[in-house]
Design a protein around this motif. Sequence first.
Motif, mmCIF file in Angstrom:
data_model
loop_
_atom_site.group_PDB
_atom_site.id
_atom_site.type_symbol
_atom_site.label_atom_id
_atom_site.label_comp_id
_atom_site.label_asym_id
_atom_site.label_seq_id
_atom_site.Cartn_x
_atom_site.Cartn_y
_atom_site.Cartn_z
ATOM 1 N N UNK A 28 84.286 -36.664 34.119
ATOM 2 C CA UNK A 28 84.398 -35.884 32.874
ATOM 3 C C UNK A 28 85.874 -35.723 32.501
ATOM 4 N N UNK A 29 86.163 -35.928 31.244
ATOM 5 C CA UNK A 29 87.501 -35.662 30.702
ATOM 6 C C UNK A 29 87.374 -34.505 29.715
ATOM 7 N N UNK A 30 87.987 -33.384 30.058
ATOM 8 C CA UNK A 30 87.968 -32.204 29.188
ATOM 9 C C UNK A 30 89.306 -32.124 28.463
ATOM 10 N N UNK A 31 89.271 -32.106 27.142
ATOM 11 C CA UNK A 31 90.486 -31.967 26.335
ATOM 12 C C UNK A 31 90.535 -30.548 25.787
ATOM 13 N N UNK A 32 91.506 -29.775 26.270
ATOM 14 C CA UNK A 32 91.694 -28.411 25.778
ATOM 15 C C UNK A 32 92.424 -28.486 24.438
ATOM 16 N N UNK B 224 91.551 -41.724 16.408
ATOM 17 C CA UNK B 224 92.050 -41.865 17.776
ATOM 18 C C UNK B 224 91.059 -41.280 18.782
ATOM 19 N N UNK B 225 90.416 -40.161 18.431
ATOM 20 C CA UNK B 225 89.407 -39.578 19.319
ATOM 21 C C UNK B 225 88.178 -40.483 19.418
ATOM 22 N N UNK B 226 87.829 -41.119 18.324
ATOM 23 C CA UNK B 226 86.698 -42.060 18.373
ATOM 24 C C UNK B 226 87.006 -43.231 19.295
ATOM 25 N N UNK B 227 88.232 -43.750 19.220
ATOM 26 C CA UNK B 227 88.633 -44.836 20.112
ATOM 27 C C UNK B 227 88.697 -44.354 21.561
ATOM 28 N N UNK B 228 89.171 -43.134 21.747
ATOM 29 C CA UNK B 228 89.210 -42.567 23.095
ATOM 30 C C UNK B 228 87.800 -42.429 23.657
ATOM 31 N N UNK B 229 86.873 -41.986 22.810
ATOM 32 C CA UNK B 229 85.482 -41.834 23.248
ATOM 33 C C UNK B 229 84.887 -43.173 23.664
ATOM 34 N N UNK B 230 85.170 -44.231 22.896
ATOM 35 C CA UNK B 230 84.653 -45.557 23.244
ATOM 36 C C UNK B 230 85.271 -46.071 24.545
ATOM 37 N N UNK B 231 86.571 -45.853 24.711
ATOM 38 C CA UNK B 231 87.235 -46.293 25.946
ATOM 39 C C UNK B 231 86.673 -45.558 27.160
ATOM 40 N N UNK B 232 86.443 -44.267 27.022
ATOM 41 C CA UNK B 232 85.892 -43.483 28.130
ATOM 42 C C UNK B 232 84.458 -43.908 28.436
ATOM 43 N N UNK B 233 83.692 -44.249 27.378
ATOM 44 C CA UNK B 233 82.302 -44.681 27.585
ATOM 45 C C UNK B 233 82.251 -45.948 28.443
ATOM 46 N N UNK B 234 83.189 -46.874 28.214
ATOM 47 C CA UNK B 234 83.244 -48.092 29.023
ATOM 48 C C UNK B 234 83.582 -47.782 30.478
ATOM 49 N N UNK B 235 84.315 -46.710 30.709
ATOM 50 C CA UNK B 235 84.692 -46.312 32.074
ATOM 51 C C UNK B 235 83.662 -45.369 32.694
ATOM 52 N N UNK B 236 82.598 -45.092 31.943
ATOM 53 C CA UNK B 236 81.548 -44.177 32.386
ATOM 54 C C UNK B 236 82.098 -42.763 32.601
#
Length: 654
Positions: free
Chosen positions: A574-578, A592-604
Amino acid sequence: MGLSSIDAKEMDYRSLSSSEHQQPPYMHKVGLPPKQNLFDEFKTTVKETLFSDDPLRPFKDQPRSRKFILGLQAVFPILEWGKSYNVSKFRGDVIAGLTIASLCIPQDIGYAKLANLAPQYGLYSSFVPPLVYSFMGSSRDIAIGPVAVVSLLLGSLLSSEIDPTTNPIEYRRLAFTATFFAGITQATLGILRLGFLIDFLSHAAIVGFMGGAAITIALQQLKGFLGIKKFTKETDIISVMKSVCRSAQHGWNWPTILIGAIFLTLLLFVKYAGKKHKKLFWIPAIAPLISVILSTFLVYITHAEKQGVEIVRHIEKGINPPSVKEIYFTGDYLLKGLRIGIVAGMIALTEAVAIGRSFAAKKDYQLDGNKEMVALGTMNVVGSMTSCYVTTGSFSRSAVNYMAGCQTAVSNIVMSIVVVLTLLFITPLFEYTPNAILSAIIISAVIGLVDYEATILIWKIDKFDFVACMGAFFGVVFASVEIGLIIAVSISFAKILLQVTRPRTALLGKIPRTNVYRNIQQYPEATQVPGVLIVRVDSAIYFSNSNYMRERILRWLTDEDEQLESVNQPKIQFLIVDMSPVTDIDTSGIHAFEELHRSLHKREVQLVLSNPGRVVIDKLHASDFVNQIGEDKIFLTVGDAVLTCSAKSPAEVV
């Protein structure tokens, strides 16, 4: 012994997060504010930026006659405070006015020379502008007149366009033109309520610029102090010292040096005594005028001018002649006057507002910055039409005015009356005043502008501010006043850009025996939650920093995973962004958050947000980003987010 409430809560927290099947208790959801249309949002933004003080508030629910009176008081504050004026206040203002008049008369003659103008123009500038300011200004303590830094700046900029020796009439006309546009610039900023623009010149840059200007002004006085006839027109220290060394071959004028050295020592001594003993403030205030009287009498009885001592000679007698027809409203010099006026007006405005705010804070009253700009602008426009050059608030005279017990702006009126009496009756007596004493007065006055204590404090607090301070200082000293000003503004903007494009981010950890999460670098005892990475973004997220923010968060995640892998620990889940410090976000930030979400999804890795503000959550909903990550991934606090993530993960909270 029983468990304390904190220990009990901690055990309850551990037991809650240790079971992956156990659901967290009820948590508050992040509220969605009511929709605001574009017009309302724009109106709110404009009002907060330009009308945060709500200038129309006093006019609400008032009859028309009362609104008219309030309108007059808004333009002329003297009509408001004048109703409570009394003899006691008048007594304090008279004493303060006489005191600053004794200081301003010799200074005005010297500062006019800095601007390459005849001495009477310095005196003219302490007559009309202070009268205008007295009626329109909102500061009770500021003393108006020519100042050293603006005089030097104006003289430097004007002489680069017209030679004051060969073309004195055109030079004077350009000076009045620059003064006119300086006033227009200042008044326009006030009317349009754009005073916040002057705040872009940082305090550190101003300290450096003022210090460099003080050194430059003092070096320029070596001509009068040493009795040098052929002196460089450049202002940088190298050119000045070369000129001084070359003149030494032909011999300096020793009677001039003797006069200058004696009175400079006297002025510095009484200035030191005045600082040590506050009750003796009046001694350094009247010392310049006493020095002028004594040195003038000395030269007159000894005829030292025959020994090569340069004297003021003729000062035009009489009050300000009109100069409306001398202002360039057409022709080649119009744009030059406009450019010089804008620069001089902004510097003068910065100095005046800084002085006004400092003394208003000491006496605990509010200073309306926009009214100040209108007042300063109006007095310079009127001044340009009455043979005055750019005037503003003076540091030295305002300090003397304050210590002399001024109560209102009437002290400026008293000073103006003394100056006009001087112009009408006393100017012939200054004919034998030696230039050396004027140089000594200016040197003693500008020494206080070198604020080494503020420079040391800037170094301790912020190294980038120190770079801005030193950049402005060395730019003025080794190049020119214009170059120093450009460097000061450039470094100030560079700092803003750096802070905007590279916002701070931090890894958060849990403070032991609390439910508080803080920066692990600031709090070494804070521990990270296994399987959870908590990152805080300390800035609004815009197009200028959104890519950096995304890349920085991914670097945090990569580094953390590598460290966990090296010790055979499970990776981050889990990545929590305060988002508590994130005041705003634009479309680039959301992208940028959408791209971050996609990158994190690939990393599970699941993306979780904590405490987005009203503006931010509104835009996240509008962009449909909330639906992409799920409403159950947005929490009110970091603690709530960690509790939920830990309940979904087999990892335990440390």
